[in-house]
Design a protein around this motif. Structure first.
Motif, PDB file in Angstrom:
ATOM      1  N   LEU A  92       0.874  -1.175   0.000  1.00 33.18           N
ATOM      2  CA  LEU A  92       0.000   0.000   0.000  1.00 33.18           C
ATOM      3  C   LEU A  92       0.900   1.211   0.000  1.00 33.18           C
ATOM      4  O   LEU A  92       1.709   1.378   0.925  1.00 33.18           O
ATOM      5  CB  LEU A  92      -0.905   0.055   1.235  1.00 33.18           C
ATOM      6  CG  LEU A  92      -1.586   1.420   1.457  1.00 33.18           C
ATOM      7  CD1 LEU A  92      -2.532   1.787   0.317  1.00 33.18           C
ATOM      8  CD2 LEU A  92      -2.347   1.469   2.769  1.00 33.18           C
ATOM      9  N   HIS A  94       0.123   4.918  -0.019  1.00 29.25           N
ATOM     10  CA  HIS A  94      -0.814   6.036  -0.012  1.00 29.25           C
ATOM     11  C   HIS A  94      -0.277   7.159  -0.888  1.00 29.25           C
ATOM     12  O   HIS A  94       0.893   7.519  -0.786  1.00 29.25           O
ATOM     13  CB  HIS A  94      -0.927   6.600   1.410  1.00 29.25           C
ATOM     14  CG  HIS A  94      -1.927   5.886   2.249  1.00 29.25           C
ATOM     15  ND1 HIS A  94      -3.259   5.845   1.944  1.00 29.25           N
ATOM     16  CD2 HIS A  94      -1.790   5.197   3.402  1.00 29.25           C
ATOM     17  CE1 HIS A  94      -3.899   5.175   2.867  1.00 29.25           C
ATOM     18  NE2 HIS A  94      -3.031   4.749   3.762  1.00 29.25           N
ATOM     19  N   SER A 109      -0.947  -4.073  -6.289  1.00 30.38           N
ATOM     20  CA  SER A 109      -1.528  -4.445  -4.985  1.00 30.38           C
ATOM     21  C   SER A 109      -2.176  -5.824  -5.063  1.00 30.38           C
ATOM     22  O   SER A 109      -2.132  -6.586  -4.087  1.00 30.38           O
ATOM     23  CB  SER A 109      -2.489  -3.386  -4.437  1.00 30.38           C
ATOM     24  OG  SER A 109      -3.124  -2.685  -5.429  1.00 30.38           O
ATOM     25  N   ASN A 113      -0.866  -8.676  -2.681  1.00 29.92           N
ATOM     26  CA  ASN A 113      -1.782  -8.960  -1.571  1.00 29.92           C
ATOM     27  C   ASN A 113      -2.716 -10.137  -1.822  1.00 29.92           C
ATOM     28  O   ASN A 113      -3.363 -10.612  -0.889  1.00 29.92           O
ATOM     29  CB  ASN A 113      -2.634  -7.716  -1.255  1.00 29.92           C
ATOM     30  CG  ASN A 113      -1.776  -6.484  -0.993  1.00 29.92           C
ATOM     31  OD1 ASN A 113      -0.570  -6.583  -0.810  1.00 29.92           O
ATOM     32  ND2 ASN A 113      -2.385  -5.303  -0.987  1.00 29.92           N
ATOM     33  N   ASN A 143     -10.588  -1.464   6.114  1.00 28.02           N
ATOM     34  CA  ASN A 143     -10.879  -0.794   4.841  1.00 28.02           C
ATOM     35  C   ASN A 143     -11.991  -1.514   4.067  1.00 28.02           C
ATOM     36  O   ASN A 143     -12.722  -0.887   3.288  1.00 28.02           O
ATOM     37  CB  ASN A 143      -9.571  -0.754   4.025  1.00 28.02           C
ATOM     38  CG  ASN A 143      -9.697   0.019   2.741  1.00 28.02           C
ATOM     39  OD1 ASN A 143     -10.693  -0.098   2.047  1.00 28.02           O
ATOM     40  ND2 ASN A 143      -8.700   0.810   2.407  1.00 28.02           N
ATOM     41  N   SER A 171      -4.819   4.565  -5.195  1.00 25.22           N
ATOM     42  CA  SER A 171      -4.082   3.425  -4.619  1.00 25.22           C
ATOM     43  C   SER A 171      -4.799   2.859  -3.389  1.00 25.22           C
ATOM     44  O   SER A 171      -4.791   1.657  -3.146  1.00 25.22           O
ATOM     45  CB  SER A 171      -2.654   3.847  -4.246  1.00 25.22           C
ATOM     46  OG  SER A 171      -2.684   4.897  -3.304  1.00 25.22           O
ATOM     47  N   TYR A 172      -5.481   3.741  -2.635  1.00 24.45           N
ATOM     48  CA  TYR A 172      -6.181   3.304  -1.426  1.00 24.45           C
ATOM     49  C   TYR A 172      -7.374   2.414  -1.798  1.00 24.45           C
ATOM     50  O   TYR A 172      -7.659   1.420  -1.144  1.00 24.45           O
ATOM     51  CB  TYR A 172      -6.644   4.535  -0.646  1.00 24.45           C
ATOM     52  CG  TYR A 172      -7.221   4.231   0.706  1.00 24.45           C
ATOM     53  CD1 TYR A 172      -6.458   3.619   1.695  1.00 24.45           C
ATOM     54  CD2 TYR A 172      -8.542   4.568   1.009  1.00 24.45           C
ATOM     55  CE1 TYR A 172      -6.991   3.343   2.940  1.00 24.45           C
ATOM     56  CE2 TYR A 172      -9.078   4.300   2.252  1.00 24.45           C
ATOM     57  CZ  TYR A 172      -8.304   3.688   3.215  1.00 24.45           C
ATOM     58  OH  TYR A 172      -8.839   3.408   4.448  1.00 24.45           O
ATOM     59  N   TYR A 175      -6.062  -0.936  -2.864  1.00 27.56           N
ATOM     60  CA  TYR A 175      -5.636  -1.667  -1.665  1.00 27.56           C
ATOM     61  C   TYR A 175      -6.864  -2.324  -1.020  1.00 27.56           C
ATOM     62  O   TYR A 175      -6.843  -3.508  -0.681  1.00 27.56           O
ATOM     63  CB  TYR A 175      -4.958  -0.692  -0.702  1.00 27.56           C
ATOM     64  CG  TYR A 175      -4.663  -1.234   0.676  1.00 27.56           C
ATOM     65  CD1 TYR A 175      -3.647  -2.163   0.892  1.00 27.56           C
ATOM     66  CD2 TYR A 175      -5.398  -0.801   1.783  1.00 27.56           C
ATOM     67  CE1 TYR A 175      -3.367  -2.637   2.174  1.00 27.56           C
ATOM     68  CE2 TYR A 175      -5.119  -1.272   3.063  1.00 27.56           C
ATOM     69  CZ  TYR A 175      -4.107  -2.193   3.249  1.00 27.56           C
ATOM     70  OH  TYR A 175      -3.837  -2.658   4.518  1.00 27.56           O
TER      71      TYR A 175
END
Ligand SMILES: NC(=O)c1ccc[n+]([C@@H]2O[C@H](COP(=O)([O-])OP(=O)(O)OC[C@H]3O[C@@H](n4cnc5c(N)ncnc54)[C@H](OP(=O)(O)O)[C@@H]3O)[C@@H](O)[C@H]2O)c1
Length: 319
Positions: A92, A94, A109, A113, A143, A171-172, A175
Motif C-alpha cells: 500500500l 498512499h 496491490s 496482496n 478498509n 491506490s487506497y 488496496y
C-alpha cells in the motif's frame, strides 16, 4: 519438535513483532522478506532478544512468481513440513499516483496482496498437509467496510491494466479491493483445503502504529496524517499476539474460513448487500460485521478463478 512458521514481511511493523512473538514461544520462524540486506540486522536483533537461534531469513518478493517459486524450492530443500503460514506482507503506497503492474503483469496491490499469497499457499500445501495442526492466516483490514456501499465492486476488469489510462487511479481503493479479495480467498481456500485439515482465517486489522520506514515511504500528505495518528494507534505487538492466538490457541481450533476482528472476536456477515439505512448504521458502528459482498458466490468464484488462471502455467507443472 518446534513448529515451523513462515511470516511474510517479517522485517517491519506487525510482521516483525509476530516473528518476535512466535520465536519467544519457541517456534522456528522463517522470515520471508524482500530484502535480505535490510532484514539481516532485524533477524540478528530478534535472535538476541528472544534467545531463539531458530530464526531463519529467506528472500521472498511475494509480488513475483519467479521469487515465490525460488523461495518454495529453497524452503522444501531445508524443511520437511510447514505448520503455520502467515501472509502478513502487503503493498500500500498512499498517494501513489501511478497504476503499476507487477513483473507478471498484474496490478501491483493484487499481485502482492492476493495472487502472490495464493500461489505461495498452493505450492506449500504438501508441506502444510504434513503438519499436525496446520493453519494459514491472512492480514486483512477495516478498509473492507467500504463494501457496505452496494455500488462498490472489485475492479476485476482492470487487473491487467486494461483501463489504466482511462480510469482515475486511487491506490487506497485498489488496496481495499485487494484486501476484500484476500478475504474472499480466505473463505474459498478454507473450503478447498478443509479435507486436508488446514484451517484458513483472516484478521481484520484496525489501526496499528506504522514503522518509521513505512511512514518515510508515504507521500507528504499521508506522512503527516500517519504521524498524527500513530500516538493513538495500537502497538504492533497487539496484532502479533492475535496472530499467535488465532494460529495456535484452542479457542480458535474450530474457527475456519472466518474473519476475526482486532479484539479477537469472530465476525458475522451482514444479512443483505443492500442493508436498510438503520441496519447500515448498526453495521458501520459495530466492529463485528463484514459486508455481505463477501458471501456472494459470484465474487468468491471470481477471485479464485482469477488467481487460478494467473498462476495456471506454474501450478499445472506441479501435478
Ligand atoms: N498498520 C496498520 O494500521 C494496518 C491496518 C490494516 C491492515 N494492516 C495490514 O497488516 C499487515 C502488516 O502491516 P504493517 O503495518 O506492519 O506494515 P509495514 O510495517 O509497512 O510492513 C509491511 C511489510 O510487507 C513487506 N512487503 C511489501 N511488499 C512486499 C513484497 N512484494 N514482498 C515481500 N514483502 C513485502 C514489507 O517489506 P519491505 O520492508 O521490503 O517493504 C514489510 O516488511 C499488512 O498486510 C497490512 O495491510 C495494517
Amino acid at each position: 519438535m518446534s513448529r515451523i512458521v513462515i511470516i511474510t514481511g517479517a522485517n517491519s511493523g506487525i510482521g516483525k513483532a509476530a516473528a518476535q512473538k512466535f520465536a519467544l514461544e519457541g517456534d522456528h520462524v522463517i522470515m520471508a522478506c524482500r530484502s535480505i540486506q535490510r532484514s539481516r540486522t532485524i533477524q540478528q536483533a530478534l535472535i538476541r532478544n528472544t534467545g531463539n537461534n531458530d530464526i531463519t531469513l529467506m528472500q521472498l518478493d511475494i509480488s513475483s512468481f519467479a521469487s515465490i517459486q525460488q523461495f518454495v524450492q529453497q524452503f522444501t530443500e531445508r524443511f520437511e513440513q510447514l505448520d503455520l503460514l502467515i501472509h502478513n506482507a502487503a503493498y500500500l503506497k498512499h498517494g501513489e499516483p501511478r497504476y503499476l503492474l507487477s513483473e507478471d503483469d498484474i496490478e501491483l496491490s493484487f499481485a502482492t496482496n492476493v495472487v502472490g499469497p495464493y500461489l505461495l499457499t498452493q505450492l506449500l500445501l504438501p508441506q502444510l498437509g504434513k503438519a499436525k495442526q496446520p493453519a494459514i492466516l491472512h492480514a486483512c483490514t477495516t478498509n473492507i467496510k467500504h463494501f457496505f456501499d452496494p455500488k462498490r465492486q472489485i475492479e476485476f476488469d482492470n487487473m491487467r491494466g486494461e483501463y489504466a489510462n482511462q480510469r482515475i487511479f486511487n491506490s487506497y481503493k485498489l488496496y481495499g479491493d485487494s484486501k476484500m479479495a484476500l478475504f474472499l480467498l480466505t473463505i474459498k481456500l478454507a473450503e478447498q483445503v478443509k479435507e486436508q485439515r488446514i484451517r484458513v482465517n483472516a484478521l481484520q486489522i484496525n489501526r496499528v502504529k506504522l514503522s518509521p520506514e513505512t511512514i518515510a515511504n508515504l507521500s507528504a500528505r499521508y506522512r503527516i496524517l500517519a504521524r498524527l495518528q500513530n500516538p493513538t494507534s495500537q502497538p504492533p505487538s497487539s496484532m502479533a499476539d492475535l496472530y499467535y492466538d488465532i494460529c495456535t490457541s484452542t479457542n480458535y481450533r474450530d474457527i475456519n474460513g472466518s474473519l476475526i476482528n482486532h479484539r479477537g472476536i469472530v465476525m458475522k456477515a451482514a444479512t443483505s448487500e443492500k442493508p436498510h439505512p438503520f441496519q447500515l448504521i448498526r453495521y458501520l458502528t459495530s466492529d463485528q460485521y463484514y459486508p455481505a459482498y463477501a458471501t456472494n458466490r459470484t465474487y468468491l468464484d471470481q477471485v479464485w478463478d482469477f488467481c487460478e488462471q494467473a498462476t495456471d502455467t506454474i501450478l499445472s507443472k506441479q501435478i
